[in-house]
Design an enzyme around this catalytic site. Structure first.
Site, PDB file in Angstrom:
ATOM      1  N   LYS A  40       0.840  -1.207   0.000  1.00 53.26           N
ATOM      2  CA  LYS A  40       0.000   0.000   0.000  1.00 53.26           C
ATOM      3  C   LYS A  40       0.866   1.244   0.000  1.00 53.26           C
ATOM      4  CE  LYS A  40      -1.833  -0.750   3.977  1.00 53.26           C
ATOM      5  NZ  LYS A  40      -2.602  -0.888   5.224  1.00 53.26           N
ATOM      6  N   ARG A 140     -14.639   0.170  10.874  1.00 53.40           N
ATOM      7  CA  ARG A 140     -14.193   1.110   9.857  1.00 53.40           C
ATOM      8  C   ARG A 140     -14.873   0.806   8.537  1.00 53.40           C
ATOM      9  NH1 ARG A 140      -7.833   1.296   8.602  1.00 53.40           N
ATOM     10  NH2 ARG A 140      -8.335  -0.609   7.467  1.00 53.40           N
ATOM     11  N   TYR A 284      13.946  29.586  12.705  1.00 60.03           N
ATOM     12  CA  TYR A 284      12.712  30.349  12.940  1.00 60.03           C
ATOM     13  C   TYR A 284      12.319  30.340  14.410  1.00 60.03           C
ATOM     14  CZ  TYR A 284      11.858  30.346   7.884  1.00 60.03           C
ATOM     15  OH  TYR A 284      11.949  30.534   6.535  1.00 60.03           O
ATOM     16  N   MET A 332      11.126  24.247   5.618  1.00 59.23           N
ATOM     17  CA  MET A 332      10.518  23.523   4.499  1.00 59.23           C
ATOM     18  C   MET A 332      11.550  22.665   3.760  1.00 59.23           C
ATOM     19  SD  MET A 332       8.264  25.083   1.360  1.00 59.23           S
ATOM     20  CE  MET A 332       6.988  25.756   2.414  1.00 59.23           C
TER      21      MET A 332
END
Ligand SMILES: *Cc1c(COP(=O)(O)O)cnc(C)c1O
Length: 392
Positions: A40, A140, A284, A332
């Protein structure tokens, strides 16, 4: 030094380890128990086509993919294997299913209807094999009751082109052995199968369980006797174990786990260094503040590559065989590592973010533990822009 050809950040996939893991799982289950190799989500981020090729060499015949689109891609390399669509499909996917001989797994009457409509539209008259999923407790997806099963089976009787070839269910906590919900789920599976057997439907395959199930002999035995009672062959569906991530049992001492080898490594190279004096900050939001004169290495990888921003100031990577902490916020495309204690670190040095180097290792489990997730999410998160390179 960095060769001009090497990508800044890359994944290495060891197909020989994948094959070893396949053989290890193969060896723990009985010979007459089949395995569906779960590929998967592009083989949990490892690259489904290469993984499929490698385990086909070891004799794998059944494969599980997430969607029909994944199945279509896999067909390129899997010309004779059986491909089951494990996660979901919709009306828009029927062409992929029919063109590529994929096995849909269904649980709702509308799914049967749209497959029948697609077969009619093509004038297809040969039978379409499919598998029915039972909801035995995961809550589910799956047929939840014998009443719902009767409704679904009525659809099949009305559309003889659909042929139930297999039945399956999925366990909600296969790693929890006390209390053992899997035992109840297997009982429920047997109950739900009742109407099918009473209608004389000939089920060829019964499959259930994941990597963890393969390692619990009592579960495999219970499934095997259920399969025998309806004349079906049993299959178990390992995923994570093939990639070298062992299940974590709630009571580990009850299970004898063989060694599994991590298949994926994530690597990058040092681009440059920056130097902070005591009290200066990096990254940051000033989340890293130097408590001493500090040397930081910049690596060209960030959360857009799939390196979780939650690792900021938390995880470690390996450079020159030494573990070094992430410093400040992961950005990023860029990340800083504190290499103050690795003075020999140089531009172009290989940095291991996941994998082994010089006797140290950072596993996908280590990363998952640092950020509160599971190794599957760590490897699935690695973006397509990061090239996958095959090695032995
Ligand atoms: C993902 C999946 C598996 C494999 O699970 P692992 O824990 O990775 O072994 C098996 N069956 C189904 C239906 C799945 O969705």
């Amino acid at each position: 030094m960095q060769s001009s050809f090497s990508p800044p950040t890359w994944v290495e996939i060891s197909l020989s380890r994948l094959q070893e893991n396949w053989k290890t799982v193969r060896a723990v289950v009985p010979c007459d128990c089949g395995l569906v190799a779960v590929l998967k989500a592009d083989a949990y981020g490892h690259g489904a086509l290469d993984c499929c090729r490698a385990i086909q060499e070891c004799g794998a015949k059944w494969f599980g993919v997430s969607t029909p689109a994944e199945g279509r891609r896999l067909r390129e390399v899997c010309t004779d294997g059986k491909i089951i669509v494990l996660s979901h499909f919709g009306e828009q996917d029927c062409d992929d299913i029919l063109d590529c001989d994929l096995i849909p797994k269904i649980w709702e009457p509308w799914q049967a209807d749209c497959l029948v409509a697609a077969c009619r539209q093509r004038g297809r008259s040969d039978k379409l094999p499919l598998h029915v999923e039972f909801d035995t407790g995961l809550g589910r997806q799956g047929v939840p009751s014998t009443a719902a099963l009767n409704v679904l089976l009525d659809c099949f009787q009305a559309s003889p082109i659909l042929q139930i070839e297999g039945v399956m269910t999925h366990f909600y906590a296969p790693e929890a052995l006390r209390p053992d919900g899997t035992v109840q789920q297997i009982h429920r599976f047997a109950e739900l199968l009742g109407p099918m057997l009473r209608r004389g439907i000939n089920v060829r395959y019964l499959h259930a369980g994941n990597s963890a199930t393969a390692f619990v002999p009592a579960h495999v035995e219970a499934l095997q006797s259920l399969a025998k009672s309806c004349g079906a062959a049993l299959m178990i569906r390992p995923g994570m174990a093939l990639y070298g991530h062992p299940p974590r049992f709630s009571t580990p001492m009850m299970i004898d786990l063989p060694q599994l080898l991590p298949v994926l490594s994530l690597k990058t190279r040092v681009m440059s260094f920056s130097h902070l004096v005591t009290g200066e900050t990096a990254g940051y939001e000033m989340t890293f503040r130097a408590s001493r004169p500090t040397r930081l290495a910049l690596v060209p990888v960030g959360y857009a590559d799939g390196l979780s921003r939650l690792l900021s100031n938390r995880g470690v990577a390996i450079i020159r065989g030494q573990k070094v902490p992430y410093a400040g916020r992961i950005s990023m495309d860029l990340t800083l590592l504190d290499v103050t204690e690795t003075p020999s670190a140089s531009v172009g040095d290989e940095v291991t973010l996941i994998g082994e180097q010089g006797g140290e290792s950072v596993s996908a489990y280590d990363i998952a533990d640092a950020i509160g997730t599971i190794p599957d999410e760590v490897t699935c998160a690695i973006r397509a822009r990061v090239p996958r390179i095959l090695r032995n």
